[in-house]
Write a protein that holds these residues in place. Structure first.
Motif, short mmCIF file in Angstrom:
data_model
loop_
_atom_site.label_atom_id
_atom_site.label_comp_id
_atom_site.label_asym_id
_atom_site.label_seq_id
_atom_site.Cartn_x
_atom_site.Cartn_y
_atom_site.Cartn_z
N THR A 1 0.43 -6.16 -4.70
CA THR A 1 0.48 -6.42 -3.11
C THR A 1 -1.60 -5.56 -3.17
OG1 THR A 1 3.16 -5.55 -3.49
CG2 THR A 1 1.30 -5.40 -1.62
N SER A 2 -1.61 -5.11 -3.56
CA SER A 2 -3.48 -4.54 -3.16
C SER A 2 -4.25 -5.97 -2.81
CB SER A 2 -3.72 -3.48 -4.20
OG SER A 2 -3.30 -3.12 -4.15
N VAL B 1 0.33 0.63 0.07
CA VAL B 1 1.44 0.11 -0.66
C VAL B 1 2.31 0.29 -1.70
CG1 VAL B 1 1.22 -1.76 -2.78
CG2 VAL B 1 -0.65 -2.23 -0.45
#
Length: 341
Positions: A285-286, A207
């Motif tokens: 995003t995680s 990421v």
């Protein structure tokens, strides 16, 4: 020891490891002794690894080290502890081809040059220090003809980076927290070798390759000092999970393995948020990746993918088969299309 200006070198390669039952918090900062056991899976050394070359020569005037091409200081206690522990275990070395003989007593006077390279992002939550210190200790042990077995070497690597002790084995590895004050029983042992469960496929979703804002060392210290959840986790939760995880690995029970892996990752990050001030290793995003995996598993009706995040935003995704891994990779590329260079 021969008088000519010779150089003797050894190169080693060590993979990184990803904890499925997390290590977070030390009971002894100097010896790097953890407050709980942990279990990890060692990644394929052909993909994520550290490559380290160690060299010794009478022409070297001091110990020096280069990491990813940039010289770094060896003055820190972690490097010095590893160098001291290996040197005091060194034995006679002879290279008949080069005509080199090094007596055991000579190692205290000789200096080392060390060049280490990570083929993956450093300090981004992918256990680069674990692979680095494991590789350093293993290479030095080979160079100096040290006779300790991997578990004994793991106690030395642990003094550089706690998780490094687990990278000296392949497959699934347990780091026993130990109970002795000197840390002599805080060592790594192999739970199952790399062939035991070779259906599993691991995908690393990078990421961010940026260095994390809060290092693992300082983050652990702050959690130990301020998080009540961490104390509960270490005393009540992890001991049971370790036993359950060992059983899941032994039986190749992916349903239990996935549930334990995801739960432990989530609790680790809950501990980070329970720390004062809160620590945020994951990003939006995680969280989207977690949501994708959770929805995927619910849709198929059984866990096919496990996720885990170390101290960083990058996702480690464990698929139960190669077929699932291919489908997962396609899903990730659709949901998170790579940015054009």
């Amino acid at each position: 020891m021969a008088e000519e200006k010779w150089v003797l070198m050894v190169t080693a390669q060590t993979p990184t490891n990803i904890a499925v039952i997390k290590y977070w918090g030390k009971r002894d900062e100097v010896r790097i002794l953890p407050i709980n056991d942990s279990i990890s899976v060692t990644l394929d050394p052909d993909h994520l690894c550290t490559l380290t070359t160690v060299a010794v020569s009478p022409s070297f005037d001091r110990d020096r080290m280069w990491l990813n091409g940039k010289e770094i200081s060896l003055s820190g206690s972690r490097y010095q502890n590893c160098l001291r522990e290996i040197r005091c275990r060194a034995d006679d070395v002879e290279d008949k081809v080069k005509g080199i003989k090094i007596a055991k007593k000579d190692w205290e006077k000789l200096h080392l040059h060390i060049a280490s390279y990570n083929n993956f992002p450093t300090a981004a939550g992918l256990a680069s220090s674990a692979a680095g210190f494991a590789c350093l200790v293993f290479a030095l042990a080979k160079l100096m003809n040290v006779h300790e077995d991997p578990s004994q070497l793991s106690a030395i690597a642990r003094q550089g980076s706690g998780s490094a002790c687990r990278s000296l084995f392949g497959g699934f590895v347990k780091w026993n927290m130990g109970s002795k004050e000197d840390g002599s029983d805080s060592v790594a042992v192999q739970v199952a070798d790399e062939k035991h469960w070779d259906d599993l496929v691991i995908i690393i979703a990078v990421v961010s390759s940026r260095e994390k804002e809060t290092s693992s060392t300082s983050g652990m210290r702050e959690s130990v000092e301020t998080s009540l959840l961490l104390q509960h986790r270490a005393k009540e939760v992890v001991p049971k999970r370790v036993l359950q995880m060992e059983e899941a690995i032994k039986n190749r029970d992916f349903t239990s393995f996935a549930k334990l892996t995801c739960s432990d990752s989530n609790q680790f990050h809950a501990v980070c948020m329970d720390t004062s001030p809160p620590i945020f290793y994951m990003n939006d995003t995680s969280h989207r990746i977690i949501s994708l995996v959770e929805k995927w598993n619910r849709f198929v009706g059984t866990p096919e993918i496990a996720y885990t995040f170390d101290a960083g935003p990058n996702a480690v995704l464990i698929a139960r088969s190669r077929k699932v891994a291919v489908e997962l990779l396609q899903g990730l590329l659709y949901c998170f299309p790579p940015k054009p260079d």
